[in-house]
Design an enzyme around this catalytic site. Structure first.
Site, PDB file in Angstrom:
ATOM      1  N   ARG A  56      45.578  16.929  34.938  1.00  0.00           N
ATOM      2  CA  ARG A  56      45.249  15.805  35.823  1.00  0.00           C
ATOM      3  C   ARG A  56      45.724  14.466  35.273  1.00  0.00           C
ATOM      4  O   ARG A  56      45.612  13.455  35.960  1.00  0.00           O
ATOM      5  CB  ARG A  56      43.738  15.752  36.045  1.00  0.00           C
ATOM      6  CG  ARG A  56      43.216  16.883  36.931  1.00  0.00           C
ATOM      7  CD  ARG A  56      41.780  16.628  37.313  1.00  0.00           C
ATOM      8  NE  ARG A  56      41.305  17.539  38.334  1.00  0.00           N
ATOM      9  CZ  ARG A  56      40.163  17.395  38.992  1.00  0.00           C
ATOM     10  NH1 ARG A  56      39.367  16.375  38.722  1.00  0.00           N
ATOM     11  NH2 ARG A  56      39.790  18.268  39.908  1.00  0.00           N
ATOM     12  N   LYS A 163      39.342  32.876  25.659  1.00  0.00           N
ATOM     13  CA  LYS A 163      37.922  33.181  25.811  1.00  0.00           C
ATOM     14  C   LYS A 163      37.166  31.888  26.153  1.00  0.00           C
ATOM     15  O   LYS A 163      37.693  30.801  25.907  1.00  0.00           O
ATOM     16  CB  LYS A 163      37.371  33.825  24.533  1.00  0.00           C
ATOM     17  CG  LYS A 163      37.054  32.858  23.384  1.00  0.00           C
ATOM     18  CD  LYS A 163      36.409  33.617  22.253  1.00  0.00           C
ATOM     19  CE  LYS A 163      35.962  32.680  21.157  1.00  0.00           C
ATOM     20  NZ  LYS A 163      34.783  31.888  21.439  1.00  0.00           N
ATOM     21  N   ASP A 192      42.749  36.608  21.911  1.00  0.00           N
ATOM     22  CA  ASP A 192      41.748  36.422  20.866  1.00  0.00           C
ATOM     23  C   ASP A 192      42.523  36.059  19.607  1.00  0.00           C
ATOM     24  O   ASP A 192      43.182  36.902  19.003  1.00  0.00           O
ATOM     25  CB  ASP A 192      40.940  37.707  20.664  1.00  0.00           C
ATOM     26  CG  ASP A 192      39.871  37.580  19.579  1.00  0.00           C
ATOM     27  OD1 ASP A 192      39.876  36.557  18.859  1.00  0.00           O
ATOM     28  OD2 ASP A 192      39.047  38.495  19.446  1.00  0.00           O
ATOM     29  N   HIS A 193      42.475  34.787  19.210  1.00  0.00           N
ATOM     30  CA  HIS A 193      43.352  34.356  18.119  1.00  0.00           C
ATOM     31  C   HIS A 193      43.059  35.067  16.807  1.00  0.00           C
ATOM     32  O   HIS A 193      43.904  35.102  15.916  1.00  0.00           O
ATOM     33  CB  HIS A 193      43.279  32.833  17.947  1.00  0.00           C
ATOM     34  CG  HIS A 193      42.000  32.325  17.383  1.00  0.00           C
ATOM     35  ND1 HIS A 193      40.920  31.999  18.164  1.00  0.00           N
ATOM     36  CD2 HIS A 193      41.625  32.075  16.102  1.00  0.00           C
ATOM     37  CE1 HIS A 193      39.931  31.564  17.392  1.00  0.00           C
ATOM     38  NE2 HIS A 193      40.328  31.611  16.153  1.00  0.00           N
ATOM     39  N   LYS A 197      45.687  37.010  13.393  1.00  0.00           N
ATOM     40  CA  LYS A 197      45.630  36.779  11.947  1.00  0.00           C
ATOM     41  C   LYS A 197      46.378  37.896  11.217  1.00  0.00           C
ATOM     42  O   LYS A 197      46.232  39.075  11.518  1.00  0.00           O
ATOM     43  CB  LYS A 197      44.180  36.742  11.469  1.00  0.00           C
ATOM     44  CG  LYS A 197      43.317  35.670  12.129  1.00  0.00           C
ATOM     45  CD  LYS A 197      43.680  34.287  11.673  1.00  0.00           C
ATOM     46  CE  LYS A 197      42.715  33.237  12.230  1.00  0.00           C
ATOM     47  NZ  LYS A 197      43.105  31.866  11.884  1.00  0.00           N
ATOM     48  N   GLU A 231      31.254  29.504   9.245  1.00  0.00           N
ATOM     49  CA  GLU A 231      31.808  28.193   9.572  1.00  0.00           C
ATOM     50  C   GLU A 231      30.965  27.127   8.878  1.00  0.00           C
ATOM     51  O   GLU A 231      29.733  27.180   8.927  1.00  0.00           O
ATOM     52  CB  GLU A 231      31.795  27.959  11.077  1.00  0.00           C
ATOM     53  CG  GLU A 231      32.585  28.979  11.879  1.00  0.00           C
ATOM     54  CD  GLU A 231      32.535  28.696  13.369  1.00  0.00           C
ATOM     55  OE1 GLU A 231      32.998  27.619  13.777  1.00  0.00           O
ATOM     56  OE2 GLU A 231      32.008  29.543  14.104  1.00  0.00           O
ATOM     57  N   ASP A 250      29.321  33.578  21.813  1.00  0.00           N
ATOM     58  CA  ASP A 250      30.540  32.896  21.407  1.00  0.00           C
ATOM     59  C   ASP A 250      31.405  33.752  20.485  1.00  0.00           C
ATOM     60  O   ASP A 250      32.641  33.694  20.560  1.00  0.00           O
ATOM     61  CB  ASP A 250      30.187  31.579  20.712  1.00  0.00           C
ATOM     62  CG  ASP A 250      31.408  30.726  20.430  1.00  0.00           C
ATOM     63  OD1 ASP A 250      32.297  30.644  21.303  1.00  0.00           O
ATOM     64  OD2 ASP A 250      31.495  30.143  19.334  1.00  0.00           O
ATOM     65  N   HIS A 255      35.443  38.079  18.822  1.00  0.00           N
ATOM     66  CA  HIS A 255      36.037  38.151  17.491  1.00  0.00           C
ATOM     67  C   HIS A 255      35.517  39.302  16.640  1.00  0.00           C
ATOM     68  O   HIS A 255      36.286  40.122  16.145  1.00  0.00           O
ATOM     69  CB  HIS A 255      35.797  36.839  16.751  1.00  0.00           C
ATOM     70  CG  HIS A 255      36.345  35.638  17.446  1.00  0.00           C
ATOM     71  ND1 HIS A 255      37.494  35.671  18.193  1.00  0.00           N
ATOM     72  CD2 HIS A 255      35.898  34.356  17.504  1.00  0.00           C
ATOM     73  CE1 HIS A 255      37.739  34.461  18.684  1.00  0.00           C
ATOM     74  NE2 HIS A 255      36.779  33.661  18.285  1.00  0.00           N
TER      75      HIS A 255
END
Length: 514
Positions: A56, A163, A192-193, A197, A231, A250, A255
């Site tokens: 946008r 996701k 899914d990053h 890996k 994390e 999440d 993952h």
């Protein structure tokens, strides 16, 4: 960042136009564009390609290129070359549009034809949905109605979706049904990053390419498996999303279960994407249901309160974060005990945990083998049956990608004393490839190549939600009464330690040098 490959083995992706919906967001600037730049610099993307951003924002091609170039040197890292970057972003164009307006897709169709003609490109289109989830179905349907999802004359059309893939089992099924109205399953790439890996991919290579590994990769030799995604950051600016999701939604269906499926899968007959994903789906189907009465003993939830991080920084609790309800019952930590009821894994618990505001950011898989009989050393009256630590294989997924193995060795000297020693393999040292990429390089390249091995299939998405659904139901019926129950800077609530302690086990300690 150099991709770990040898130039003679490079197979460039076919020419295509990558259309990014939501191109004005951070994901495009911080992850997607650096990944594409790396692919181009290393020869995985040919000179004939184009990127069209759709959002946008009221800007033009030049304004969008300037937006992407902000902090590009830092984001691209050690492979940044100013002239190469300027040439790269010269392939990027922009158009403004409303994702919910059919006129946007008419304009998109015309713009794609214009780009094809100007840059002499075939009709291969890759649509990347870097948007809030509420737009996923809308964009897919609009692309279908505009004819942009149709594969004709040898040209392919694919769609990548970030996701979350739904909010629960019902919404996941509804999203899959909506996507299938416009795209066939082989055209849909649910990204899914974590699957990009290097260490996650190397699990298959480590297991099946080494004769010393696979024969003992089973319940006869392995005591248990731990999967940790830690994390150190808090919720940050994601409170709007996180308050409706929480750590379980999440992280677990996407993952962590993806990693579990790779660890637990049987070898397929080939690396064909469908065969590999068939085996992973079998693992998820074999995970035992957690009865409602066992949820409180097999699942732990937590929420961080104020605390001190290892560097001495004082940080607020989750309920004090901007945009968070002061009485929020959203979990920021979850630990689970799961069992895979197959001949390979029966009786072997899989423990997984993930949380925010933990002491360090790291992701690892720990394969703990069973204790060796120690009776041989009891004659010294120093060792009892289980004094010697069990061997551990540690698969480090991030940030220090590699594989470690710990075993017992005799300390030099006349007495019989043992110490635990470690062997270590680090990607960056052995392959001299510099920092490993974010994972988006591999995933974008695979999608351009039509290789869906590392992407989620519809049934795998729904299986993930089926596994966590009973936990969500119990937690909804029984709100937590002890939140916050762990201080920021610690490894989570005491109940997570008790989850393993009841089985006579302990979590692997966080790595020291991160």
């Amino acid at each position: 960042m150099e991709l770990p490959s040898n130039k003679p083995e490079i197979n460039p992706a076919p020419p295509c136009i990558l259309v990014i919906f939501g191109a004005g967001g951070d994901l495009t600037r911080r992850k997607l564009m650096p990944a594409l730049y790396h692919l181009r610099q290393n020869g995985f993307v040919q000179e004939h390609f184009a990127v069209l951003g759709v959002d946008r924002m009221d800007t033009d091609n030049e304004g969008f290129r300037q937006h992407l170039s902000r902090d590009a040197q830092t984001l691209v890292n050690d492979q940044f070359d100013a002239k190469a970057w300027e040439h790269f972003v010269g392939h990027v164009e922009y158009m403004s549009g409303d994702f919910t307006d059919a006129a946007t897709y008419k304009a998109l169709e015309a713009r794609l034809e214009e780009i094809r003609g100007a840059r002499e490109l075939p009709g291969n289109f890759l649509f990347y949905l870097s948007t809030p989830p509420r737009f996923f179905g809308e964009i897919a349907i609009q692309l279908g109605e505009a004819g942009l999802s149709w594969e004709t004359e040898g040209a392919w059309r694919r769609i990548i979706i970030e996701k979350p893939f739904g909010h629960d089992l019902e919404s996941a099924r509804a999203l899959n049904a909506t996507l299938h109205h416009a795209f066939a399953e082989h055209q849909i790439y649910r990204i899914d990053h974590y699957m990009g890996k290097e260490t996650v991919q190397n699990i298959l290579a480590y297991r099946f390419a080494n004769a010393t590994v696979e024969p003992i990769w089973n319940r006869n030799y392995i005591d248990h498996v731990q999967i940790t995604v830690a994390e150190d950051l808090g919720v940050g600016t994601r409170a709007g999303y996180y308050e409706t999701a929480g750590a379980l939604r999440d992280m677990i269906p996407n993952h962590l279960l993806a990693v579990l499926a790779v660890i637990g899968a049987e070898p397929s007959n080939s690396l064909d994407a469908e065969l590999v994903r068939d085996e992973q789906a079998k693992v998820l189907r074999a995970i035992q249901d957690i009865p409602p009465e066992d949820v409180l003993t097999h699942a732990v939830r937590g929420q961080y309160g104020p605390g001190t991080m290892p560097d001495g920084t004082q940080v607020p609790g989750y309920r004090e974060e901007p945009g968070v309800d002061p009485n929020s019952t959203t979990e920021t930590f979850v630990a689970l005990k799961l069992k895979v009821d197959t001949w390979r894994w029966a009786g072997v618990p899989f423990y997984m945990r993930t949380g925010k505001r933990l002491p360090k950011r790291y992701t690892e898989v720990v394969i703990q083998y069973q204790h060796a009989p120690n009776v041989l050393f009891q004659a010294d009256r120093v060792h009892s049956l289980n004094v010697l630590p069990a061997n551990k294989l540690i698969l480090r997924i991030q940030p220090d990608e590699g594989i470690g193995f710990s075993f017992n060795a005799k300390v030099p000297g006349p007495s019989t004393r043992f110490d635990t020693v470690k062997m270590n393999f680090a990607y960056s040292e052995h392959f001299q490839c510099g920092p490993i990429g974010s994972g988006y390089e591999t995933l974008i390249y695979d999608c351009m190549q039509g290789d869906a091995t590392l992407f989620k299939r519809a049934d795998i998405i729904e299986l993930g939600w089926q596994i966590v659904e009973p936990i969500l139901d119990v937690w909804k019926a029984l709100p937590p009464r002890t939140f916050p129950n762990y201080a920021a800077g610690t490894m989570g609530p005491e109940a997570a330690d008790e989850l393993l302690a009841r089985d006579g086990r302990t979590w692997n300690k966080p790595p020291r040098n991160l």
